[in-house]
Each structure stands twice: as C-alpha cells, then as structure tokens.
Design an enzyme around this catalytic site. Sequence first.
Site, PDB file in Angstrom:
ATOM      1  N   SER A   1     -14.481   0.171   9.277  1.00  0.00           N
ATOM      2  CA  SER A   1     -13.490   0.306   8.181  1.00  0.00           C
ATOM      3  C   SER A   1     -13.963  -0.591   6.917  1.00  0.00           C
ATOM      4  O   SER A   1     -14.458  -1.643   7.215  1.00  0.00           O
ATOM      5  CB  SER A   1     -11.908  -0.020   8.592  1.00  0.00           C
ATOM      6  OG  SER A   1     -11.363  -0.136   7.288  1.00  0.00           O
TER       7      SER A   1
ATOM      8  N   ASP B   1     -12.157  -1.936   4.788  1.00  0.00           N
ATOM      9  CA  ASP B   1     -11.142  -3.070   4.932  1.00  0.00           C
ATOM     10  C   ASP B   1     -11.979  -4.383   5.316  1.00  0.00           C
ATOM     11  O   ASP B   1     -11.514  -5.450   4.505  1.00  0.00           O
ATOM     12  CB  ASP B   1     -10.066  -2.963   5.838  1.00  0.00           C
ATOM     13  CG  ASP B   1      -9.177  -1.851   5.540  1.00  0.00           C
ATOM     14  OD1 ASP B   1      -9.395  -1.021   4.612  1.00  0.00           O
ATOM     15  OD2 ASP B   1      -8.264  -1.579   6.371  1.00  0.00           O
TER      16      ASP B   1
ATOM     17  N   VAL C   1      -5.678  -0.342   2.569  1.00  0.00           N
ATOM     18  CA  VAL C   1      -6.116  -1.651   2.574  1.00  0.00           C
ATOM     19  C   VAL C   1      -6.700  -2.000   1.704  1.00  0.00           C
ATOM     20  O   VAL C   1      -6.694  -2.877   0.646  1.00  0.00           O
ATOM     21  CB  VAL C   1      -6.235  -2.277   3.893  1.00  0.00           C
ATOM     22  CG1 VAL C   1      -6.489  -3.717   3.597  1.00  0.00           C
ATOM     23  CG2 VAL C   1      -5.025  -2.213   4.871  1.00  0.00           C
TER      24      VAL C   1
ATOM     25  N   ASP D   1     -18.746   3.544  12.954  1.00  0.00           N
ATOM     26  CA  ASP D   1     -17.466   3.814  12.215  1.00  0.00           C
ATOM     27  C   ASP D   1     -16.733   2.563  12.150  1.00  0.00           C
ATOM     28  O   ASP D   1     -16.274   1.954  13.031  1.00  0.00           O
ATOM     29  CB  ASP D   1     -16.592   4.731  13.002  1.00  0.00           C
ATOM     30  CG  ASP D   1     -15.545   5.272  12.360  1.00  0.00           C
ATOM     31  OD1 ASP D   1     -15.026   4.600  11.342  1.00  0.00           O
ATOM     32  OD2 ASP D   1     -14.606   6.187  12.975  1.00  0.00           O
TER      33      ASP D   1
ATOM     34  N   LYS E   1      -5.496  -2.869  13.880  1.00  0.00           N
ATOM     35  CA  LYS E   1      -4.705  -1.739  14.709  1.00  0.00           C
ATOM     36  C   LYS E   1      -5.145  -1.985  16.008  1.00  0.00           C
ATOM     37  O   LYS E   1      -6.563  -1.963  16.562  1.00  0.00           O
ATOM     38  CB  LYS E   1      -5.067  -0.349  13.958  1.00  0.00           C
ATOM     39  CG  LYS E   1      -4.458  -0.145  12.670  1.00  0.00           C
ATOM     40  CD  LYS E   1      -4.525   1.225  11.931  1.00  0.00           C
ATOM     41  CE  LYS E   1      -3.520   1.317  10.806  1.00  0.00           C
ATOM     42  NZ  LYS E   1      -4.470   0.513   9.626  1.00  0.00           N
TER      43      LYS E   1
ATOM     44  N   GLU F   1       0.830  -1.254   0.058  1.00  0.00           N
ATOM     45  CA  GLU F   1      -0.014  -0.100   0.198  1.00  0.00           C
ATOM     46  C   GLU F   1       0.829   1.377  -0.095  1.00  0.00           C
ATOM     47  O   GLU F   1       2.117   1.056   0.341  1.00  0.00           O
ATOM     48  CB  GLU F   1      -0.854  -0.083   1.300  1.00  0.00           C
ATOM     49  CG  GLU F   1      -0.187  -0.009   2.647  1.00  0.00           C
ATOM     50  CD  GLU F   1      -0.845   0.484   3.715  1.00  0.00           C
ATOM     51  OE1 GLU F   1      -1.565   1.506   3.774  1.00  0.00           O
ATOM     52  OE2 GLU F   1      -1.324  -0.547   4.706  1.00  0.00           O
TER      53      GLU F   1
END
EC number: 4.2.1.70
Length: 303
Positions: A139, A141, A105, A137, A158, A24
């Site tokens: 992601s 991904d 990602v 919220d 993370k 990335e």
Amino acid sequence: MIDITFSKDVAAARDAGQPIVALESTIITHGMPWPQNLEVAQQVERTVREGGAVPATIAVLDGSLHVGLDDDQLTKLAQAKNVAKLSRADIAVCMAQGGTGATTVAATMIAAHLAGISVFATGGIGGVHQGAEDSFDISADLQELAQTPVTVVAAGAKAILDLPKTFEVLETLGVPVITVGQDEIPAFWSRSSGLSAPLRLDTAAEIAKAQLMRTALGLSGGQLVTNPIPEANEIPRDVILPIIETAMAEATAQGIAGKSVTPFLLQRIFELTEGRSLASNIALVLNNARLATEIAKEMTKLA
C-alpha cells in the site's frame, strides 16, 4: 497552491484556531452499503464534535478537493455509484478530469496536510499484502506516513495483511509506530497481534508532543498511532485468524487478485463472522475518532 473548498464548519474552525480532525471518505463509498454508510459517517463526525473538535471528511467532488462535507454532500456521496478510490497516484488525475473520488489513507493525509490539519482518524491502514514477495503489492499508505506530517490514528494495519512485513517496512521508512496503553501492536479487529510495540505512549498529550518534536527536529513524515479496539468489541486473534485464512484460501482458489482482493476478503470475513467483523469495525473507528480528537485538542494547546 491548489484551491480547497472548505465546509463552513471547517473554515470557521481554521479561522478560530480550533482543533480539527480529518476523516477519510472511502469508508463511506467502499466500506459499507447504503444507508449504513451514511449513518456511520454521521456517527463518526458526531463523535469528533462531542469530543470538542471539528470533523473534516475529505473527498473530491466534481474535480474540487473538499475538506469538510455538509449534510447534503455527505448524503449524495453515500449514495453515489462508481466513485473512484483515490490514493497518491490518481488523486491529481481525478481532479484534473473533474471527477468524483473518495480518499484513502494516503490521499486523506495529503489533503489534510494541504489544509493545515495535523491529525487524522481512520479504521486501519493499508500495508504489505500476503504474498507480496511475488506480487509486490504494498500500500501507498506506508510511504505516505514516511513523507507527510500527519498523525494517523488507526487500530493497526488491516488484519488481512502481512503484519510483520508491514511493520518492518514502517521501521525501515523511519515511521514511528506508537501503541496506546499496551506493549503489543493491535491487529485491527483484535487487541493482540503477537508483535511487540516499538513505542508506547499512554496519553494524547504525549502523542501530540511527539509529532511536534518531529517537526522541530526537521524530520519528515508523520506518526502511526495504533489504538487497540475496545475489549468489549474485539474479535480475539485465535477466533479471527482461521476465518481470515479461510477467506484467503477462497480468494486464491477463485483467482481473485490485485485491487479485488481486499473487498473480497472483507466481504467473506463479514459473512463468516455473521456480521461481527463489521460491528467491530464500526466500534474501532469511533474509538479512533475519540482519541484523534483528544490529540488534536492537545496539539492546538501546544501550537
């Protein structure tokens, strides 16, 4: 099909059937300051090459999707200002407007699949944010892993995220979460998360076979390979958790929300750990690049 601009190295590797590892570009534009961002990007690419594969750093430059960057492009991107951070929702608009953007990602997975690349090395994936029951919220991904057939090698999600909810969503979406060499999912800076690994595989060959079997079964999506940070480089869970909690409390007190939360937290954790979090981040990215290279080589053998 969209036109893709391949670097000379990546084009040659595709023609020769050599293993390629996608990388990335947000780690370059949004993860570190100049010139450290360039140095780390070069170090990650060098790690892939030394392992026997070809690195393909992915970005959108002036509206063109680039798979593999040459030295000049990498340097220019590392110094660029106001670069868009691209995910599934906005990569098409950026390209249509002739913009420049770094891939997250999700966007990297999309581009890698379009380019015929099956393995991608990153630091950590996004996931369900703390307080997502109110903010929603989550992601992109996670959905990308469920629909795009790319093996993603990361050191887990993370650690600033709600890890139990993140992995619960992945289970619901049918995404294989495979931990390498241990029975507990790692937590980015730490080898331990307190969460049991749903699946454990200990070799690159096993991981490659698992992705190829998904394809043979007609199952959509990829697989998340959670690769623990090397023990010498980790920040133990009992050390990092109070620091994360402090940073989160500061973000709440300052009214920081939305897309501003993650960069704020990472910067505060960097400050509170006196730079240790960044050093660990670099170590885990390199470790993931090594494993992704081995997986890409195995996939090439089996193809």
